[in-house]
Enzyme design. Structure first.
Site, mmCIF file in Angstrom:
data_model
loop_
_atom_site.group_PDB
_atom_site.id
_atom_site.type_symbol
_atom_site.label_atom_id
_atom_site.label_comp_id
_atom_site.label_asym_id
_atom_site.label_seq_id
_atom_site.Cartn_x
_atom_site.Cartn_y
_atom_site.Cartn_z
ATOM 1 N N GLY A 1 0.835 -1.205 0.000
ATOM 2 C CA GLY A 1 0.000 0.000 0.000
ATOM 3 C C GLY A 1 0.859 1.240 0.000
ATOM 4 N N ASN B 1 -6.726 -5.146 6.691
ATOM 5 C CA ASN B 1 -6.399 -5.497 5.310
ATOM 6 C C ASN B 1 -7.539 -6.348 4.767
ATOM 7 O OD1 ASN B 1 -4.117 -7.879 3.784
ATOM 8 N ND2 ASN B 1 -5.218 -6.220 2.850
ATOM 9 N N SER C 1 7.995 -8.093 -10.279
ATOM 10 C CA SER C 1 7.365 -9.309 -9.738
ATOM 11 C C SER C 1 7.474 -10.542 -10.626
ATOM 12 C CB SER C 1 5.902 -9.042 -9.407
ATOM 13 O OG SER C 1 5.827 -8.010 -8.453
ATOM 14 N N ASP D 1 5.489 -11.440 -17.849
ATOM 15 C CA ASP D 1 4.983 -10.701 -16.689
ATOM 16 C C ASP D 1 4.228 -11.670 -15.788
ATOM 17 O OD1 ASP D 1 4.654 -8.605 -14.983
ATOM 18 O OD2 ASP D 1 3.747 -7.259 -16.433
ATOM 19 N N ASP D 2 4.063 -11.254 -14.514
ATOM 20 C CA ASP D 2 3.333 -12.139 -13.593
ATOM 21 C C ASP D 2 1.846 -12.143 -13.916
ATOM 22 O OD1 ASP D 2 4.207 -9.428 -12.070
ATOM 23 O OD2 ASP D 2 2.101 -9.857 -11.723
HETATM 24 O O1 LIG Z 1 -1.839 -4.935 -16.556
HETATM 25 P P1 LIG Z 1 -1.544 -3.925 -15.500
HETATM 26 O O2 LIG Z 1 -2.779 -3.216 -15.076
HETATM 27 O O3 LIG Z 1 -0.438 -2.999 -15.889
HETATM 28 O O4 LIG Z 1 -1.126 -4.695 -14.190
HETATM 29 C C1 LIG Z 1 -0.180 -5.719 -14.145
HETATM 30 C C2 LIG Z 1 1.213 -5.193 -13.918
HETATM 31 O O5 LIG Z 1 1.255 -4.439 -12.684
HETATM 32 C C3 LIG Z 1 2.142 -5.063 -11.779
HETATM 33 O O6 LIG Z 1 3.418 -4.433 -11.792
HETATM 34 P P2 LIG Z 1 3.839 -3.244 -10.803
HETATM 35 O O7 LIG Z 1 4.557 -2.229 -11.575
HETATM 36 O O8 LIG Z 1 2.652 -2.772 -10.041
HETATM 37 O O9 LIG Z 1 4.782 -3.885 -9.704
HETATM 38 P P3 LIG Z 1 6.091 -4.793 -9.759
HETATM 39 O O10 LIG Z 1 7.271 -3.861 -9.890
HETATM 40 O O11 LIG Z 1 6.083 -5.535 -8.472
HETATM 41 O O12 LIG Z 1 6.020 -5.737 -10.919
HETATM 42 C C4 LIG Z 1 2.282 -6.481 -12.258
HETATM 43 O O13 LIG Z 1 3.528 -7.032 -11.882
HETATM 44 C C5 LIG Z 1 2.201 -6.317 -13.753
HETATM 45 O O14 LIG Z 1 3.449 -5.915 -14.280
HETATM 46 N N1 LIG Z 2 -6.571 -3.085 0.337
HETATM 47 C C1 LIG Z 2 -7.045 -3.113 1.559
HETATM 48 O O1 LIG Z 2 -6.800 -4.004 2.346
HETATM 49 C C2 LIG Z 2 -7.942 -1.941 1.881
HETATM 50 C C3 LIG Z 2 -8.490 -1.870 3.296
HETATM 51 C C4 LIG Z 2 -9.757 -1.024 3.324
HETATM 52 N N2 LIG Z 2 -10.799 -1.691 2.612
HETATM 53 C C5 LIG Z 2 -9.495 0.372 2.763
HETATM 54 O O2 LIG Z 2 -9.955 0.689 1.696
HETATM 55 O O3 LIG Z 2 -8.799 1.123 3.378
HETATM 56 MG MG LIG Z 3 4.993 -5.727 -12.723
#
Ligand SMILES: O=P(O)(O)OC[C@H]1O[C@H](OP(=O)(O)OP(=O)(O)O)[C@H](O)[C@@H]1O
Ligand SMILES: NC(=O)CC[C@H](N)C(=O)O
Ligand SMILES: [Mg+2]
Length: 507
Positions: A28, A102, A305, A367-368
């Site tokens: 977060g 959370n 990731s 990508d993940d």
């Molecule tokens: O299709 P999208 O909406 O773009 O979402 C997916 C992407 O977002 C995340 O990366 P992010 O940059 O958030 O974090 P990371 O550096 O941990 O990969 C995830 O790993 C993908 O790369």
């Molecule tokens: N992603 C979360 O766990 C969010 C917790 C809570 N629902 C908020 O919006 O603050």
């Molecule tokens: Mg990513």
């Protein structure tokens, strides 16, 4: 998927909570807060921003006491720019309570009405976490034996929280002058672990969203908090736990393993890293099976990731693995940023190519996951600009086609690139020469390979099966509208909040 932490120690906990929140920052980025308790008095500082921006030395000095909780927020209810929705949340009655949550409640509107009409309590924000706290407060008041609070009453109150609340919740709660309470919903959708540290003054206890917090803070991992279980640690270090839900079906969130959690965490006995490596293995096997003739020169991960899966894919396919994208380490995770325009801009700011790795090559980008397609659209065109001859894309997770209502902010189907599109259409939309997705069964197998005792996972965003059983089309439609409106203007705003609360210590 916010990050939560709670601690009962034998010395001041302000720095420990700060350090713990830094380790959970990936969960977060929109707001952070710490609350501590000292002899029945609460101290709190919270506000919008990253941990390092929210806390100044003067704020830290005010957070006194050996017991405390902390939160990093990624909103799934309310709005990212509302400082009043930063956590922990506080109510003064009964006893004085502070809560960090959370997850996401799926019946918070209903509960909000109920709380107002029957429990005579006022909710002042659009946060479901404030609702959760008020339900707990009401149930604690009802369960307390006269004016005296004991462990039995606390566990009965949590049992009633389970009876009333639906959805996903892992929570830590400070009860003034009494101790730290932690609990997890009956499906254990969001993670929560507990650890211990022996000191000469006695045992210290730490509860956190991910085990990496225990590692970094020098605590020994004891175990996961079980689905439906409540843990209560008195301020003197006495540890108690009880199963508070009548029936539990363990179903940890699959997206934790795919993307949300840090790879060095272990959730419900499953190493996140190992599961990601397995995802790479299964995906490589599928690619070879379905496209035996496909010619690829190099495998390139999309940082961060996807690295474990990409590395294993390369090994399994017998191909070179190259870091073709360099990441600016000072830019946060794109997916959890509020607002599509900021997300799109951040991909270009965050990742840059090393042309040498692309020029004239047939590249397989890994990508993940592909959620809104923000990252993949940009990345594919960057790979072409860098001179790639062919650009293929593989996703270690299946297409994300359904809204998530359990603590991941993807409430509207319309924003998901795979919703209502075939794989060919998604591929065209992204501009790739080929797109290869993991199968859902292979994803499940990847995670189960590490811990076969878990038979269910929360996989709604992939298959539309919502484990809590209360999610109707009408509900999803309502959430789409509500969240759509709440997100307007989610572009950040300053506003920190300090609370210096005097509470009763007479329990
Ligand atoms: O299709 P999208 O909406 O773009 O979402 C997916 C992407 O977002 C995340 O990366 P992010 O940059 O958030 O974090 P990371 O550096 O941990 O990969 C995830 O790993 C993908 O790369
Ligand atoms: N992603 C979360 O766990 C969010 C917790 C809570 N629902 C908020 O919006 O603050
Ligand atoms: Mg990513």
């Amino acid at each position: 998927m916010c990050g939560i932490i709670g601690v009962v120690a034998t010395s001041p906990v302000n720095q420990l909570l700060y350090d713990g929140l830094l380790v959970l920052q990936h969960r977060g980025q929109d707001a952070a807060g710490i609350a501590t308790s000292d002899e029945g008095r609460f101290f709190m500082h919270k506000g919008p921003g990253l941990v390092r921006d929210v806390f100044r030395t003067r704020n830290m000095r005010n957070l006194v006491g050996n017991v405390g909780i902390g939160h990093v927020r990624y909103p799934t209810a309310g709005s990212a720019c509302n400082p009043a929705e930063a956590q922990p949340f506080y109510v003064n009655s009964p006893f004085g309570l502070l809560l960090a949550h959370n997850g996401n409640l799926t019946n918070s509107d209903e509960l909000k009405r109920e709380i107002f009409l029957s429990d005579l309590r006022h909710i002042n924000t659009n946060s479901d976490s404030e609702v959760l706290l008020n339900v707990l407060a009401h149930e604690l008041q009802a369960a307390a034996n006269g004016f005296k609070l004991d462990a039995d009453a606390v566990f009965r109150a949590v049992a009633n929280v389970h009876r009333r609340c639906r959805g996903a919740y892992a929570a830590v709660v400070l009860i003034a002058g009494f101790g730290l309470l932690a609990f997890r919903d009956p499906h254990g959708i969001r993670p929560l672990v507990v650890g211990r540290n022996e000191t000469e003054q006695g045992p210290e206890w730490l509860v956190a969203s991910e085990s990496v917090a225990l590692d970094v803070l020098g605590y020994e991992m004891l175990r996961d908090v079980a689905p439906g279980e409540a843990i209560l640690i008195r301020t003197d270090g006495e540890f108690m736990s009880r199963q508070c839900a009548p029936a539990t079906v363990q179903a940890p969130c699959m997206f934790e393993y795919v993307y949300l959690a840090r790879p060095d965490s272990i959730i419900d006995g499953i190493s996140v890293y190992e599961s990601r490596v397995k995802m790479g293995e299964y995906l490589a096997d599928k690619l070879r099976r379905t496209h035996p003739q496909l010619e690829i020169d190099v495998v390139i991960p999309i940082p961060d990731s996807s690295r474990p899966a990409a590395m294993e894919m390369a090994t399994r396919l017998g191909l070179p693995y190259r870091e073709g994208f360099v990441k600016n380490r000072y830019i946060g995770r794109t997916f959890i940023m509020p607002g599509q325009s900021v997300r799109r801009k951040s991909v270009r700011q965050k990742l840059n190519t090393i042309p040498l790795e692309f020029k004239g090559k047939r590249v397989l980008l890994v990508d993940d996951s592909i959620v809104r397609g923000t990252t993949s659209r940009e990345i594919v065109s960057m790979a072409r600009e860098a001179g790639a001859k062919k650009v293929y894309l593989a996703s270690a997770a299946p297409p994300v086609r359904h809204a998530n209502v359990y603590g991941i902010d993807m409430p509207t189907k319309g924003e998901l690139i795979a919703a209502g599109r075939s794989e060919e259409e998604i591929c065209r939309e992204i501009g790739a020469d080929g797109l290869f997705y993991q199968d859902i069964d292979d994803l499940k197998a990847s995670v189960r390979a590490i811990n076969p005792t878990i038979s269910h996972f929360e996989t709604s965003c992939f298959d539309g099966c919502y484990v809590t059983g209360d999610i109707t089309d009408e509900y999803l439609y309502g959430v789409e509208n509500q969240r759509g409106q709440a997100r307007v203007g989610d572009d950040g705003e300053d506003g920190q909040l300090d609370l210096n609360l005097v509470t009763s210590s007479e329990q």
